[in-house]
Design a protein around this motif. Structure first.
Motif, short mmCIF file in Angstrom:
data_model
loop_
_atom_site.label_atom_id
_atom_site.label_comp_id
_atom_site.label_asym_id
_atom_site.label_seq_id
_atom_site.Cartn_x
_atom_site.Cartn_y
_atom_site.Cartn_z
N SER A 21 -1.34 11.99 -11.44
CA SER A 21 -2.39 12.38 -12.37
C SER A 21 -1.74 12.98 -13.61
O SER A 21 -0.99 13.95 -13.51
N VAL A 22 -2.01 12.38 -14.79
CA VAL A 22 -1.38 12.80 -16.04
C VAL A 22 -2.46 13.10 -17.07
O VAL A 22 -3.48 12.41 -17.15
N LEU A 23 -2.24 14.14 -17.85
CA LEU A 23 -3.12 14.51 -18.94
C LEU A 23 -2.37 14.40 -20.26
O LEU A 23 -1.25 14.89 -20.38
N ALA A 30 2.44 3.70 -22.73
CA ALA A 30 3.83 3.75 -22.29
C ALA A 30 3.96 4.56 -21.01
O ALA A 30 4.65 4.15 -20.07
N MET A 31 3.32 5.72 -20.95
CA MET A 31 3.40 6.56 -19.76
C MET A 31 2.72 5.90 -18.57
O MET A 31 3.23 5.93 -17.44
N ALA A 32 1.56 5.28 -18.81
CA ALA A 32 0.83 4.64 -17.72
C ALA A 32 1.67 3.56 -17.05
O ALA A 32 1.64 3.40 -15.82
N ASP A 33 2.45 2.83 -17.84
CA ASP A 33 3.28 1.76 -17.27
C ASP A 33 4.41 2.32 -16.40
O ASP A 33 5.01 1.57 -15.62
N GLY A 34 4.72 3.60 -16.54
CA GLY A 34 5.76 4.21 -15.71
C GLY A 34 5.23 4.97 -14.52
O GLY A 34 6.01 5.41 -13.68
N MET A 35 3.90 5.12 -14.43
CA MET A 35 3.31 5.89 -13.34
C MET A 35 3.21 5.05 -12.06
O MET A 35 3.19 3.82 -12.11
N PRO A 36 3.15 5.70 -10.92
CA PRO A 36 3.04 4.97 -9.66
C PRO A 36 1.68 4.30 -9.49
O PRO A 36 0.71 4.67 -10.16
N VAL A 83 -3.75 7.90 -12.40
CA VAL A 83 -4.78 7.99 -13.43
C VAL A 83 -4.26 8.85 -14.58
O VAL A 83 -3.75 9.95 -14.34
N LEU A 84 -4.40 8.35 -15.79
CA LEU A 84 -4.02 9.10 -16.98
C LEU A 84 -5.28 9.39 -17.80
O LEU A 84 -6.04 8.48 -18.13
N TYR A 85 -5.52 10.67 -18.06
CA TYR A 85 -6.64 11.10 -18.88
C TYR A 85 -6.10 11.46 -20.26
O TYR A 85 -5.19 12.30 -20.37
N THR A 86 -6.64 10.83 -21.30
CA THR A 86 -6.15 11.09 -22.65
C THR A 86 -7.29 11.54 -23.55
O THR A 86 -8.36 10.94 -23.55
N CYS A 87 -7.08 12.63 -24.28
CA CYS A 87 -8.13 13.27 -25.06
C CYS A 87 -7.91 13.05 -26.55
O CYS A 87 -6.81 13.25 -27.05
N ASN A 93 -12.76 19.67 -11.64
CA ASN A 93 -11.76 20.17 -10.69
C ASN A 93 -10.48 19.33 -10.68
O ASN A 93 -9.86 19.14 -9.63
N LEU A 94 -10.11 18.83 -11.85
CA LEU A 94 -8.91 18.00 -11.94
C LEU A 94 -7.68 18.86 -12.16
O LEU A 94 -7.70 19.85 -12.89
N ARG A 95 -6.58 18.46 -11.51
CA ARG A 95 -5.29 19.09 -11.70
C ARG A 95 -4.28 17.99 -12.02
O ARG A 95 -4.46 16.84 -11.61
N PHE A 96 -3.21 18.36 -12.70
CA PHE A 96 -2.31 17.34 -13.24
C PHE A 96 -0.86 17.60 -12.85
O PHE A 96 -0.40 18.73 -12.82
N ASP A 97 -0.18 16.49 -12.57
CA ASP A 97 1.24 16.56 -12.25
C ASP A 97 2.10 16.59 -13.51
O ASP A 97 3.25 17.02 -13.47
N ALA A 98 1.54 16.10 -14.61
CA ALA A 98 2.26 16.09 -15.89
C ALA A 98 1.24 16.18 -17.02
O ALA A 98 0.16 15.61 -16.93
#
Length: 322
Positions: A118-120, A132-138, A142-146, A199-204
């Motif tokens: 999970s990336v923000l 670019a980041m999404a292509d490197g994620m497992p 899910v990537l949330y972008t604001c 209630n989302l938490r992020f690894d990066a």
């Protein structure tokens, strides 16, 4: 997102011809300079006026080093070149807010190394760094972008739909990506509040939005436990063209009531229509915000930080192990 060193754009640099071939980039051929979108390896370590169009011999050498580093790195797929070219077409004077291909590849490698599920991202712009980041994620990430700008949010949604990052992708013959990108439209703090309610938490977390709110974004994330225990924050533009070097003195002068010398001789530089004007004093003001952020993070007992003098400065921030 910082206006990425348009003073480095020079007619003498190699010109690339990029063919735009997708619904988000109308079919045409457009030439653009390498420097328009690719920052030097470390522009913050050379003395310059960010509003100047003059390129010194030292800056030319750094540009050559950047070009060499870029040429010796595995290139990202063509879709990223086309997005850079499209950004220049849509935002001709502020397209440099997009990260360079080299930085985008670095962030993708970082995702591959750390495997965040999970990336923000705060600050989407045209969607380059998110993609670019999404292509490197497992797989399954899910990537949330604001993004605050409605135009940029709309264009990035179209991009993610086109390239099958969106859950609603309907393009026939396009395989859904293993990673989903969700665009959250609105200012950074409001978007953070919405994500916290879910209630989302992020690894990066990639921090690349309004520089004046970096401290507020950072505090909101940590105060509300939105970062996982082994998660990290990557903050961009933390050297801000080297102008952070002037911030301590400016802040001391301001506290003492002395006028700032950098307010003299302002040279104005026009931004995109509707965006107003930039000058050296404006750049320095945002550098002062960044300097305040850098000190705040350094002195925060909750985290460990290393400020990397690469690109325009990247801070890697991790929770301190108990």
């Amino acid at each position: 997102m910082l206006r990425r060193h348009h003073h480095l754009i020079r007619s003498s640099l190699r010109v690339l011809n990029i063919t735009l071939r997708s619904s988000w980039a109308p079919s045409t051929t457009r030439a653009f300079h390498v420097s328009a979108l690719n920052k030097s390896l470390n522009p913050s370590l050379i003395d310059k006026d960010p509003t100047s169009t003059t390129l010194t011999a030292e800056q030319t050498q750094i540009e050559r080093l950047f070009s060499y580093s870029n040429s010796q790195s595995t290139p990202l797929p063509e879709k990223f070149d086309r997005l850079h070219a499209h950004s220049l077409q849509v935002y001709p004077t502020t397209a440099g807010k997009t990260v360079s291909g080299l930085q985008g590849h670095f962030q993708q490698m970082l995702m591959r190394l750390t495997k965040p599920k999970s990336v923000l991202e705060l600050g989407t712009f045209m969607g380059y760094s998110a993609m670019a980041m999404a292509d490197g994620m497992p797989k399954g990430g899910v990537l949330y972008t604001c993004e605050k700008d409605p135009k940029a949010a709309r264009l990035s949604r179209e991009l993610f739909e086109e390239h099958a990052y969106s859950p609603s992708t309907k393009n026939e013959g396009v395989t859904r990506k293993d990673t989903t990108i969700e665009v959250v439209e609105g200012d950074g703090l409001s978007s953070l509040a919405l994500l916290h309610e879910r209630n989302l938490r992020f690894d990066a977390v990639f921090l690349d939005a309004n520089k004046g709110n970096y401290v507020n974004y950072y505090n909101f994330i940590l105060d509300n436990n939105m970062l996982t225990d082994e998660g990290y924050i990557l903050a961009d533009n933390v050297l801000f063209s080297g102008l952070v070097l002037n911030s301590e003195e400016r802040q001391r002068n301001a506290a003492a009531g002395s006028p700032s010398s950098s307010s003299k001789g302002k040279s104005k530089k026009k931004k995109d229509a509707g965006d107003g004007e930039w000058n050296r004093e404006t750049f320095q003001k945002f550098a002062d915000y960044i300097h305040t952020f850098n000190k705040h993070v350094r002195d925060d007992p909750r985290v460990d930080v290393v400020l990397l003098p690469v690109f325009d400065g990247l801070s890697l921030i991790m929770k301190r192990r108990q």
